[in-house]
Scaffold this motif. Structure first.
Motif, short mmCIF file in Angstrom:
data_model
loop_
_atom_site.label_atom_id
_atom_site.label_comp_id
_atom_site.label_asym_id
_atom_site.label_seq_id
_atom_site.Cartn_x
_atom_site.Cartn_y
_atom_site.Cartn_z
N THR A 1 1.15 -1.26 -0.13
CA THR A 1 0.06 0.27 -0.28
C THR A 1 0.93 1.16 -0.19
OG1 THR A 1 -0.06 0.17 2.46
CG2 THR A 1 -1.79 -1.39 1.36
N GLY A 2 0.23 2.57 -0.15
CA GLY A 2 1.11 3.29 -0.58
C GLY A 2 1.57 4.14 -1.61
N GLU A 3 2.25 4.79 -2.00
CA GLU A 3 2.55 5.42 -3.56
C GLU A 3 4.03 5.30 -3.34
OE1 GLU A 3 1.16 9.14 -3.84
OE2 GLU A 3 -0.72 8.74 -2.89
N ILE A 4 5.12 4.54 -4.42
CA ILE A 4 5.91 4.54 -5.41
C ILE A 4 5.81 5.20 -6.86
CG2 ILE A 4 8.30 3.81 -6.14
CD1 ILE A 4 6.36 0.94 -4.14
N THR A 5 6.73 6.51 -7.53
CA THR A 5 6.83 6.90 -8.19
C THR A 5 8.32 6.87 -8.80
OG1 THR A 5 7.17 9.00 -7.04
CG2 THR A 5 4.56 8.64 -7.92
N ILE A 6 8.47 6.77 -9.84
CA ILE A 6 9.28 6.56 -10.95
C ILE A 6 9.77 7.76 -11.72
CG2 ILE A 6 11.66 5.57 -12.40
CD1 ILE A 6 11.43 3.93 -9.22
N LEU A 7 11.34 9.14 -11.89
CA LEU A 7 10.48 9.89 -12.85
C LEU A 7 9.33 10.37 -12.97
CD1 LEU A 7 12.51 7.63 -15.56
CD2 LEU A 7 13.70 9.53 -13.98
N GLY A 8 8.84 11.00 -11.76
CA GLY A 8 7.09 11.68 -11.92
C GLY A 8 6.17 10.27 -11.86
N GLN A 9 6.31 9.44 -12.29
CA GLN A 9 5.02 7.69 -13.22
C GLN A 9 4.94 6.67 -11.88
OE1 GLN A 9 3.16 7.60 -15.76
NE2 GLN A 9 1.88 6.94 -14.49
N ASN A 10 3.46 7.05 -10.91
CA ASN A 10 3.01 6.41 -10.63
C ASN A 10 3.20 4.43 -10.86
OD1 ASN A 10 1.98 4.08 -8.64
ND2 ASN A 10 -0.54 5.55 -9.33
N ILE A 11 3.87 3.76 -9.83
CA ILE A 11 4.36 3.03 -11.05
C ILE A 11 3.59 1.45 -11.33
CG2 ILE A 11 7.22 3.24 -10.55
CD1 ILE A 11 7.09 0.64 -8.40
N TYR A 12 2.53 2.03 -10.11
CA TYR A 12 1.41 0.66 -9.94
C TYR A 12 0.21 1.28 -11.11
CZ TYR A 12 3.58 -1.69 -6.19
OH TYR A 12 4.59 -2.25 -5.17
N ALA A 13 0.50 2.44 -11.52
CA ALA A 13 -0.50 2.83 -12.62
C ALA A 13 -0.99 1.94 -13.68
CB ALA A 13 0.14 4.39 -13.22
N PRO A 14 -2.32 1.62 -14.58
CA PRO A 14 -2.58 0.92 -14.88
C PRO A 14 -1.42 0.75 -16.49
CG PRO A 14 -4.73 2.15 -14.54
CD PRO A 14 -2.98 2.51 -13.61
N GLU A 15 -1.77 1.88 -16.44
CA GLU A 15 -0.62 2.47 -18.47
C GLU A 15 0.95 1.37 -17.75
OE1 GLU A 15 -0.84 5.99 -15.94
OE2 GLU A 15 -2.28 4.22 -16.71
N VAL A 16 1.25 1.76 -16.91
CA VAL A 16 2.95 1.01 -16.92
C VAL A 16 3.08 -0.45 -17.25
CG1 VAL A 16 4.26 0.73 -15.32
CG2 VAL A 16 2.91 2.79 -15.06
N SER A 17 4.03 -0.74 -18.21
CA SER A 17 4.82 -1.86 -18.33
C SER A 17 5.27 -2.44 -17.37
CB SER A 17 5.15 -1.90 -20.01
OG SER A 17 5.48 -2.90 -20.03
N LEU A 18 5.22 -2.99 -17.11
CA LEU A 18 6.21 -4.06 -15.91
C LEU A 18 7.61 -3.90 -16.75
CD1 LEU A 18 5.07 -6.62 -13.70
CD2 LEU A 18 6.51 -4.43 -13.18
N ALA A 19 7.27 -4.46 -17.98
CA ALA A 19 8.75 -4.33 -18.92
C ALA A 19 9.36 -3.24 -19.23
CB ALA A 19 8.81 -5.42 -20.38
N GLN A 20 9.26 -2.52 -19.75
CA GLN A 20 9.42 -0.88 -19.53
C GLN A 20 9.77 -0.64 -18.09
OE1 GLN A 20 9.67 0.60 -22.74
NE2 GLN A 20 11.10 1.95 -20.91
#
Length: 263
Positions: A73-92
Motif C-alpha cells: 500500500t502507499g505510493e511509489i513514483t519513478i521519474l514522476g510516474q506512479n509505477i502501479y498505474a494501469p498503463e505502466v508496463s512491467l517490462a518497460q
C-alpha cells in the motif's frame, strides 16, 4: 510506458515513496516509508540484517511481486510516474530501473550474448551485425571491461572472475538504456581489490545514472555514497547527506548503529 525523457529531466526526484507499506503474507516488512532519491547520485541504504533494505530496493522495479504473497500500500513514483498505474508496463519499468544482485548472475552463454540478451528479448527488431558489435563494445567500455575481454567475447561468461562477472552484469543493463540502477550488496562476493574497482566504476556511472545501493558495509557507504538512508525494523529512521549522517546523526538509533552498538 514509464519514461518520458523530457519529463524526467524536469522531475526533482528520480524515486519517491509516500506512506509505503509492504507485507509478506502477515509479516509487515516496510512501515510507512516516505523518502525521495535525487537524480545522478549514489544513495546508500544501510541498517542491520532484516531491517527492510532489500525489500525497499525491490519495490522500485516491483520484483517483490515474484516472492509469494505480497501486499503493498502507499505510493511509489519513478521519474514522476506512479509505477502501479494501469498503463505502466512491467517490462518497460524494468528496462528503466535495472538491477544488479548480490551474487553475479551472468547467463551461461558467451560474453557477447549476455550483453545482447536484454535488448534482443525486449525488441522485436533484429539487430544488424555492426550495430550489435558497437553495442557490445560500448557497454563493455562503459564498465571498464573491454580491454580485458575484447579478444574473447565468444567465451562463456561464467569463466570470468567474480569481479568481471559483476561488471558484465552491469554492462548487460546498459543497452536497455536504464535511468536508475539498483544494487543489492554488489561487492559482497568480491575480494578487497575487486571491491575497490567496482567502487571506482560506480563513481563513474554516477555521472549518467541514479544509483541506489544496499550495503552492510558502512565504510563502503561512507566512501561511495552521496546520500545515506538508515533503516530499522522496516522503518526509515534517518536520511541525509552521507557526511552529515556519519558525523552528526540526528537520531540516537542511527548513532548507535554507526557506532556498532547493535546490528
Amino acid at each position: 510506458m514509464i519514461v518520458d525523457t523530457t519529463k524526467s529531466t524536469q522531475t526533482q526526484y528520480t524515486i519517491s515513496t509516500k506512506g509505503l507499506n509492504l507485507w509478506y503474507d502477515k509479516f509487515q516488512a516496510l512501515k510507512d516509508i516516505t523518502m525521495n532519491v535525487r537524480p545522478r547520485l549514489i544513495t546508500a541504504l544501510i541498517g542491520p540484517s532484516g531491517c527492510g533494505k532489500t525489500t525497499l530496493l525491490r519495490c522500485f522495479n516491483r520484483i517483490n511481486e515474484r516472492y509469494g504473497n505480497v501486499t503493498t500500500t502507499g505510493e511509489i513514483t519513478i521519474l514522476g510516474q506512479n509505477i502501479y498505474a494501469p498503463e505502466v508496463s512491467l517490462a518497460q519499468l524494468r528496462r528503466t530501473v535495472g538491477m544488479v544482485f548480490q551474487r553475479p548472475n551472468p547467463l551461461p552463454v558467451s560474453i557477447r550474448k549476455n550483453i545482447l540478451f536484454g535488448i534482443q528479448t525486449h525488441s522485436a527488431r533484429r539487430l544488424k551485425r555492426n550495430e550489435a558489435d558497437d553495442m557490445v563494445e560500448k557497454a563493455l567500455r562503459e564498465v571498464q571491461l573491454w580491454d580485458a575481454v575484447k579478444d574473447m567475447t565468444k567465451r562463456k561468461a561464467t569463466t570470468l572472475t567474480l569481479e568481471q562477472q559483476q561488471k558484465l552484469c552491469i554492462a548487460r543493463l546498459l543497452p536497455l538504456k536504464p535511468q536508475i540502477i539498483l544494487m543489492d550488496e554488489p561487492c559482497s562476493a568480491l575480494d578487497a581489490e575487486g571491491i575497490q574497482r567496482i567502487e571506482e566504476l560506480l563513481r563513474t556511472l554516477r555521472k549518467k545514472f541514479t544509483i541506489v545501493i544496499v550495503t552492510h558495509n558502512m565504510a563502503q557507504a561512507r566512501r561511495i555514497s552521496d546520500e545515506c538512508m538508515f533503516m530499522l525494523h522496516g522503518e526509515m529512521i534517518e536520511h541525509s547527506e552521507t557526511s552529515a549522517l556519519f558525523i552528526s546523526p540526528k537520531d540516537h538509533r542511527t548513532e548507535q548503529y554507526i557506532e556498532g552498538r547493535y546490528g
